[in-house]
Write an enzyme that holds these catalytic residues in place. Structure first.
Site: not given
Ligand code: IMP
Ligand code: MG
Length: 181
Positions: A104-105, A108, A157, A170
């Site tokens: 995963e990238d 959050d 962000f 990207r």
């Molecule tokens: P989570 O469910 O809140 O952990 O969301 C994760 C997803 O939110 C990631 O897979 C990203 O697609 C997106 N995301 C969260 N933070 C960022 C950021 O700082 N930049 C870009 N995408 C983000």
């Molecule tokens: Mg993602």
């Protein structure tokens, strides 16, 4: 090379983690995974779209036998208190008795990863490991275990190296953070 500010949608981003730092960390993460999963032919599962760049580098740095698959997470509008539910879309591989390493990238709030790991574990793998290039510890809102973390970062962000702002940015080779005015 002097990295510069970049602008998308009227927002300014400044350099945060450069390509050399990313490469060094990704190679170390690959070694950690090789140490733990080098002899079990793991199935890497890349979460599209954001993790494509990281997955490409991590997978090629993994020097043992391994496979890779790609999934998208599909969001649905929930009803009542269910909220925004994500479902796996596209995993056709049988993961029974396999070691799965999710790529995963960024983690959050953690809700995406929590749901994904639950869905994968329901398919009877030997184990599910999680590798996330980035992790925002102050944003985490649920119980999720990340086995391999690239960089723990503040809750700001970021874009680049696969991460987007409305599908843009990207292709930036470095990671940038939103500039604080
Ligand atoms: P989570 O469910 O809140 O952990 O969301 C994760 C997803 O939110 C990631 O897979 C990203 O697609 C997106 N995301 C969260 N933070 C960022 C950021 O700082 N930049 C870009 N995408 C983000
Ligand atoms: Mg993602």
């Amino acid at each position: 090379m002097q990295a510069k500010e970049v602008t998308y949608n009227g927002l300014t981003f400044v350099p945060f983690i450069n390509r050399e730092q990313i490469a060094a960390r990704v190679n170390k993460m690959a070694k950690e995974i090789m140490r733990d999963c080098g002899d079990v032919n793991p199935l890497f599962v890349c979460v599209l779209n954001g993790a494509f760049a990281f997955a490409s580098d991590l997978f090629r740095a993994f020097e043992y036998d391994a496979e890779i698959a790609f999934i998208r997470l599909k969001s649905y509008d929930g009803t009542g208190t269910t909220g925004n539910v994500k479902q796996i879309h596209g995993l056709t591989e049988d993961i029974t008795n396999r070691t799965v390493v999710v790529i995963e990238d960024i983690v959050d709030t953690g809700f995406t990863m929590k749901r994904l790991v639950e869905d994968l574990k329901a398919k009877n793998p030997t184990q599910v490991k999680v590798a996330s290039l980035l992790y925002k510890p102050e944003s985490l809102q649920c119980d999720v275990n990340i086995d391999y973390v690239g960089f723990a970062i503040p809750s700001k962000f970021i874009i680049g190296y696969g991460l987007d702002l409305d599908e843009q940015a990207r292709n930036l080779p470095d990671i940038y953070v939103l500039k604080e005015e």
